[in-house]
Design a protein around this motif. Structure first.
Motif, PDB file in Angstrom:
ATOM      1  N   ARG A 317       0.855  -1.197   0.000  1.00 50.36           N
ATOM      2  CA  ARG A 317       0.000   0.000   0.000  1.00 50.36           C
ATOM      3  C   ARG A 317       0.890   1.247   0.000  1.00 50.36           C
ATOM      4  O   ARG A 317       2.093   1.173   0.079  1.00 50.36           O
ATOM      5  CB  ARG A 317      -0.901   0.022   1.245  1.00 50.36           C
ATOM      6  N   GLY A 318       0.240   2.395  -0.061  1.00 47.27           N
ATOM      7  CA  GLY A 318       0.972   3.653  -0.008  1.00 47.27           C
ATOM      8  C   GLY A 318       1.860   3.880  -1.210  1.00 47.27           C
ATOM      9  O   GLY A 318       2.976   4.382  -1.087  1.00 47.27           O
ATOM     10  N   VAL A 319       1.362   3.483  -2.402  1.00 42.18           N
ATOM     11  CA  VAL A 319       2.154   3.629  -3.624  1.00 42.18           C
ATOM     12  C   VAL A 319       1.368   4.420  -4.666  1.00 42.18           C
ATOM     13  O   VAL A 319       0.139   4.569  -4.571  1.00 42.18           O
ATOM     14  CB  VAL A 319       2.564   2.255  -4.196  1.00 42.18           C
ATOM     15  N   ILE A 320       2.081   4.916  -5.660  1.00 45.46           N
ATOM     16  CA  ILE A 320       1.483   5.729  -6.720  1.00 45.46           C
ATOM     17  C   ILE A 320       1.929   5.185  -8.065  1.00 45.46           C
ATOM     18  O   ILE A 320       3.094   4.809  -8.246  1.00 45.46           O
ATOM     19  CB  ILE A 320       1.893   7.209  -6.568  1.00 45.46           C
ATOM     20  N   LEU A 321       0.992   5.139  -9.012  1.00 50.72           N
ATOM     21  CA  LEU A 321       1.278   4.684 -10.367  1.00 50.72           C
ATOM     22  C   LEU A 321       1.616   5.892 -11.235  1.00 50.72           C
ATOM     23  O   LEU A 321       0.777   6.776 -11.441  1.00 50.72           O
ATOM     24  CB  LEU A 321       0.058   3.951 -10.945  1.00 50.72           C
ATOM     25  N   VAL A 322       2.835   5.940 -11.727  1.00 54.25           N
ATOM     26  CA  VAL A 322       3.276   6.989 -12.643  1.00 54.25           C
ATOM     27  C   VAL A 322       3.208   6.436 -14.059  1.00 54.25           C
ATOM     28  O   VAL A 322       3.775   5.374 -14.336  1.00 54.25           O
ATOM     29  CB  VAL A 322       4.710   7.452 -12.311  1.00 54.25           C
ATOM     30  N   ALA A 323       2.501   7.122 -14.928  1.00 53.86           N
ATOM     31  CA  ALA A 323       2.297   6.625 -16.294  1.00 53.86           C
ATOM     32  C   ALA A 323       2.714   7.671 -17.316  1.00 53.86           C
ATOM     33  O   ALA A 323       2.435   8.868 -17.156  1.00 53.86           O
ATOM     34  CB  ALA A 323       0.831   6.246 -16.499  1.00 53.86           C
ATOM     35  N   ILE A 324       3.371   7.205 -18.379  1.00 55.41           N
ATOM     36  CA  ILE A 324       3.735   8.035 -19.531  1.00 55.41           C
ATOM     37  C   ILE A 324       2.911   7.514 -20.705  1.00 55.41           C
ATOM     38  O   ILE A 324       3.046   6.357 -21.106  1.00 55.41           O
ATOM     39  CB  ILE A 324       5.240   7.934 -19.839  1.00 55.41           C
ATOM     40  N   ASN A 325       2.048   8.360 -21.248  1.00 57.32           N
ATOM     41  CA  ASN A 325       1.119   7.939 -22.293  1.00 57.32           C
ATOM     42  C   ASN A 325       1.313   8.782 -23.551  1.00 57.32           C
ATOM     43  O   ASN A 325       1.589   9.991 -23.460  1.00 57.32           O
ATOM     44  CB  ASN A 325      -0.332   8.098 -21.822  1.00 57.32           C
ATOM     45  N   VAL A 365       5.431   1.823 -10.682  1.00 53.93           N
ATOM     46  CA  VAL A 365       4.893   2.116  -9.358  1.00 53.93           C
ATOM     47  C   VAL A 365       6.035   2.536  -8.437  1.00 53.93           C
ATOM     48  O   VAL A 365       7.073   1.872  -8.374  1.00 53.93           O
ATOM     49  CB  VAL A 365       4.159   0.898  -8.769  1.00 53.93           C
ATOM     50  N   LEU A 366       5.805   3.638  -7.733  1.00 55.93           N
ATOM     51  CA  LEU A 366       6.779   4.184  -6.788  1.00 55.93           C
ATOM     52  C   LEU A 366       6.095   4.414  -5.449  1.00 55.93           C
ATOM     53  O   LEU A 366       4.862   4.471  -5.367  1.00 55.93           O
ATOM     54  CB  LEU A 366       7.329   5.523  -7.293  1.00 55.93           C
ATOM     55  N   SER A 367       6.894   4.566  -4.413  1.00 54.65           N
ATOM     56  CA  SER A 367       6.317   4.913  -3.112  1.00 54.65           C
ATOM     57  C   SER A 367       5.679   6.298  -3.207  1.00 54.65           C
ATOM     58  O   SER A 367       6.069   7.137  -4.024  1.00 54.65           O
ATOM     59  CB  SER A 367       7.391   4.910  -2.026  1.00 54.65           C
ATOM     60  N   ALA A 368       4.686   6.529  -2.348  1.00 62.68           N
ATOM     61  CA  ALA A 368       3.991   7.812  -2.355  1.00 62.68           C
ATOM     62  C   ALA A 368       4.933   8.970  -2.054  1.00 62.68           C
ATOM     63  O   ALA A 368       4.725  10.093  -2.530  1.00 62.68           O
ATOM     64  CB  ALA A 368       2.847   7.784  -1.345  1.00 62.68           C
ATOM     65  N   ALA A 369       5.979   8.705  -1.288  1.00 62.37           N
ATOM     66  CA  ALA A 369       6.936   9.765  -0.949  1.00 62.37           C
ATOM     67  C   ALA A 369       7.799  10.161  -2.147  1.00 62.37           C
ATOM     68  O   ALA A 369       8.191  11.316  -2.282  1.00 62.37           O
ATOM     69  CB  ALA A 369       7.823   9.311   0.209  1.00 62.37           C
ATOM     70  N   GLU A 370       8.086   9.198  -3.025  1.00 65.70           N
ATOM     71  CA  GLU A 370       9.001   9.459  -4.139  1.00 65.70           C
ATOM     72  C   GLU A 370       8.303   9.909  -5.417  1.00 65.70           C
ATOM     73  O   GLU A 370       8.883  10.632  -6.236  1.00 65.70           O
ATOM     74  CB  GLU A 370       9.815   8.196  -4.441  1.00 65.70           C
ATOM     75  N   ALA A 371       7.059   9.495  -5.617  1.00 66.46           N
ATOM     76  CA  ALA A 371       6.390   9.694  -6.898  1.00 66.46           C
ATOM     77  C   ALA A 371       6.240  11.159  -7.322  1.00 66.46           C
ATOM     78  O   ALA A 371       6.482  11.479  -8.494  1.00 66.46           O
ATOM     79  CB  ALA A 371       5.033   8.995  -6.883  1.00 66.46           C
ATOM     80  N   PRO A 372       5.834  12.084  -6.447  1.00 69.48           N
ATOM     81  CA  PRO A 372       5.638  13.467  -6.914  1.00 69.48           C
ATOM     82  C   PRO A 372       6.902  14.091  -7.502  1.00 69.48           C
ATOM     83  O   PRO A 372       6.848  14.737  -8.555  1.00 69.48           O
ATOM     84  CB  PRO A 372       5.183  14.204  -5.648  1.00 69.48           C
ATOM     85  N   ALA A 396       0.333  10.849 -12.387  1.00 67.96           N
ATOM     86  CA  ALA A 396       0.655  10.155 -11.138  1.00 67.96           C
ATOM     87  C   ALA A 396      -0.663   9.857 -10.442  1.00 67.96           C
ATOM     88  O   ALA A 396      -1.305  10.758  -9.897  1.00 67.96           O
ATOM     89  CB  ALA A 396       1.561  11.007 -10.260  1.00 67.96           C
ATOM     90  N   GLU A 397      -1.112   8.614 -10.525  1.00 69.14           N
ATOM     91  CA  GLU A 397      -2.421   8.226 -10.011  1.00 69.14           C
ATOM     92  C   GLU A 397      -2.333   7.868  -8.531  1.00 69.14           C
ATOM     93  O   GLU A 397      -1.525   7.041  -8.113  1.00 69.14           O
ATOM     94  CB  GLU A 397      -2.959   7.033 -10.806  1.00 69.14           C
ATOM     95  N   GLN A 398      -3.189   8.511  -7.758  1.00 61.63           N
ATOM     96  CA  GLN A 398      -3.176   8.320  -6.317  1.00 61.63           C
ATOM     97  C   GLN A 398      -3.929   7.052  -5.917  1.00 61.63           C
ATOM     98  O   GLN A 398      -4.718   6.494  -6.677  1.00 61.63           O
ATOM     99  CB  GLN A 398      -3.845   9.527  -5.638  1.00 61.63           C
ATOM    100  N   GLN A 399      -3.687   6.633  -4.676  1.00 61.14           N
ATOM    101  CA  GLN A 399      -4.488   5.599  -4.011  1.00 61.14           C
ATOM    102  C   GLN A 399      -4.565   4.297  -4.799  1.00 61.14           C
ATOM    103  O   GLN A 399      -5.646   3.805  -5.118  1.00 61.14           O
ATOM    104  CB  GLN A 399      -5.891   6.137  -3.727  1.00 61.14           C
ATOM    105  N   VAL A 400      -3.405   3.761  -5.141  1.00 64.95           N
ATOM    106  CA  VAL A 400      -3.362   2.431  -5.741  1.00 64.95           C
ATOM    107  C   VAL A 400      -2.574   1.502  -4.821  1.00 64.95           C
ATOM    108  O   VAL A 400      -1.935   1.935  -3.864  1.00 64.95           O
ATOM    109  CB  VAL A 400      -2.731   2.440  -7.155  1.00 64.95           C
ATOM    110  N   ALA A 401      -2.644   0.225  -5.124  1.00 65.56           N
ATOM    111  CA  ALA A 401      -1.898  -0.784  -4.362  1.00 65.56           C
ATOM    112  C   ALA A 401      -1.429  -1.851  -5.337  1.00 65.56           C
ATOM    113  O   ALA A 401      -2.058  -2.084  -6.379  1.00 65.56           O
ATOM    114  CB  ALA A 401      -2.767  -1.404  -3.283  1.00 65.56           C
ATOM    115  N   ILE A 402      -0.305  -2.481  -5.012  1.00 60.47           N
ATOM    116  CA  ILE A 402       0.154  -3.651  -5.756  1.00 60.47           C
ATOM    117  C   ILE A 402      -0.312  -4.891  -5.015  1.00 60.47           C
ATOM    118  O   ILE A 402      -0.124  -5.005  -3.801  1.00 60.47           O
ATOM    119  CB  ILE A 402       1.689  -3.680  -5.869  1.00 60.47           C
ATOM    120  N   VAL A 403      -0.917  -5.809  -5.740  1.00 62.90           N
ATOM    121  CA  VAL A 403      -1.275  -7.127  -5.190  1.00 62.90           C
ATOM    122  C   VAL A 403      -0.466  -8.158  -5.964  1.00 62.90           C
ATOM    123  O   VAL A 403      -0.422  -8.121  -7.202  1.00 62.90           O
ATOM    124  CB  VAL A 403      -2.784  -7.404  -5.331  1.00 62.90           C
ATOM    125  N   ALA A 404       0.198  -9.056  -5.262  1.00 65.90           N
ATOM    126  CA  ALA A 404       1.067 -10.044  -5.903  1.00 65.90           C
ATOM    127  C   ALA A 404       0.686 -11.452  -5.467  1.00 65.90           C
ATOM    128  O   ALA A 404       0.543 -11.722  -4.266  1.00 65.90           O
ATOM    129  CB  ALA A 404       2.531  -9.767  -5.564  1.00 65.90           C
TER     130      ALA A 404
END
Length: 468
Positions: A317-325, A365-372, A396-404
């Protein structure tokens, strides 16, 4: 067998807990095993030391902090060695000497107002140096000769303060020379976890999971038969029991599965902890000092060869998805390379990567602290591509999680992905991004943070992990 037994902060958090740890070590030795103990600081002590250092760096050193530490450890000493005035006096002298150094460092820090990583290591590693003599005294009180040993005499590290790495050739030589004679005499050495020292003798710390890492390093240096990590849970579980009430303890997992689980959010082990043991093919057991009769989890090279498919589900949890489109990215060389150059320059840790085969999208995906800051740096570095229209947007999409979903023997097993996505589809959970390495050891996917618990439960249920 030669067994390295590591006790975490909760396992040495009070006189009662230290006595229990000492009894576990003594009982293991009584069964004919050779034992080396590695100890963490008492629970919350390291946090207190760091807080004191940071406060002192603002010029606000309070001598009561030293007294509070002394009082807490003295109370433990009083309980552990009651009735032995000589041993009690020696123990208090050691505690005073170590806290004198702590006070001098903090007082000096309050004068210079500069908390360097080197100085923070010297202060934050003192908790283990206070705990080790207490554990050794408790073992000796149970009839087993025991001596506290500072890991600065054993573990030689790089000078990367706050996250030093062991230099194993030098560490093996020093550890063997210092510990093997004591082990041969039937003693139980108690080694300080978390800390080491450079070749010049400057104290370092091993970073997150440091005391577990210390046990693995010492075990590898001594060619131990096993490393036992005593903590406050029964072992590695099929999922976080706070999310999945039916989660069960895994009896056997492989090093690679343990590493994947630790990387993707399981809290029992830090992923780099097991590396020294793995390289020497030494099994690591995760055991519960609060429930010592439980067999725990054994981590080894092969794990459980009879198990197939997914073995556990975990999440970050506490991660952000950064996307280049951008539709204009297709066939344009260098965009991906430039993006990851930026990530490297920002010293950010990429947790997951996914790229469309059309080359129209790449996300990570990066930690919420690093993504901005990474997103801002990407927009600056790719400004020309944005102006040309090769890239439409960087988000930078907020409120995501990685499930593995993780398991060694997912490889070559048909239907794993279908089961995962079928389970999520039945629950109405939208998958934002997907990643699977060629090892086929895990399937990682990004969902909204609100969907993460439901996703973990759905996958756990689909593979019937409650029945392991």
């Amino acid at each position: 067998m030669l067994i390295v037994m590591k006790f975490g902060g909760t396992s040495v958090g009070s006189a009662k807990r230290i006595a229990q740890a000492a009894q576990l070590a003594a009982d293991t030795a009584a069964k004919g095993h050779q034992v080396v103990v590695v100890t963490s600081a008492m629970s919350k002590v390291t946090d207190g030391l760091i807080a004191a250092a940071r406060q002192a760096s603002t010029g606000q050193w309070d001598p009561r902090q030293r007294q509070d530490l002394f009082d807490r450890h003295k109370a433990v000493a009083d309980a552990l060695v009651a009735g032995n005035d000589t041993r009690h006096g020696e123990l208090l002298d050691i505690l005073r000497q170590r806290l004198d150094r702590f006070e001098k460092l903090c007082y000096g820090l309050s004068m210079v107002h500069e908390l360097t990583p080197r100085l923070l290591d010297a202060i934050s590693g003192m908790g283990e140096m206070l705990a080790a003599p207490l554990v050794a005294a408790a073992i000796a009180a149970r009839g087993r000769p025991s001596t506290a040993v500072d890991a600065t005499e054993l573990i030689v590290t790089t000078d990367q303060f706050g996250g030093a790495e062991p230099l194993m050739d030098q560490t093996r030589a020093k550890t063997a020379a210092r510990l093997k004679p004591a082990i041969a005499r039937g003693e139980i050495p108690v080694v300080t976890g978390f800390i080491g020292a450079t070749a010049d003798g400057v104290t370092t710390t091993l970073g997150r999971g440091g005391s577990d890492y210390s046990a693995s390093i010492v075990g590898a240096a001594l060619d131990a038969d096993e490393v036992w990590i005593w903590t406050d849970v029964d072992g590695v579980m099929t999922a976080n029991p706070a999310e999945v009430s039916e989660a069960r303890t895994l009896s056997d997992i492989s090093y690679s599965e343990a590493s994947e689980l630790a990387y993707y959010g399981a809290k029992v082990l830090h992923y780099k902890t097991i590396l020294p043991a793995f390289r020497r093919r030494i099994p690591v057991r995760i055991l519960n000092s609060f429930n010592p009769a439980h067999p725990g989890t054994r981590v080894s090279v092969d794990g459980d060869p009879s198990a197939s498919g997914v073995k556990a589900v975990t999440s970050i949890r506490g991660v952000i998805l950064v996307a280049i489109n951008g539709t204009g990215m297709q066939g344009i060389p260098g965009i991906v390379a430039k993006a990851f150059d930026v990530v490297a320059e920002q010293q950010a840790n990429v947790l997951m990567i996914s790229q469309a085969s059309s080359e129209n999208n790449i996300c990570f995906v990066l930690s919420a602290a690093e993504a901005p800051r990474v997103a801002a740096a990407l927009r600056s570095a790719l400004e020309v591509e944005l102006m040309r229209g090769n890239i439409d947007e960087i988000t930078a999409e907020q409120q995501v999680a990685i499930v593995a979903a993780i398991g060694d023997r997912m490889r070559g097993t048909p239907g794993i992905a279908a089961t995962v996505f079928g389970a999520l589809g039945r629950e109405g959970i939208n998958v934002i991004a997907i990643s699977q390495g060629s090892s086929e050891r895990n399937i990682s996917l990004v969902v909204t943070e609100d969907d993460a618990t439901a996703a973990v439960r759905a996958i756990h249920r689909a593979f019937r992990l409650e029945q392991v």
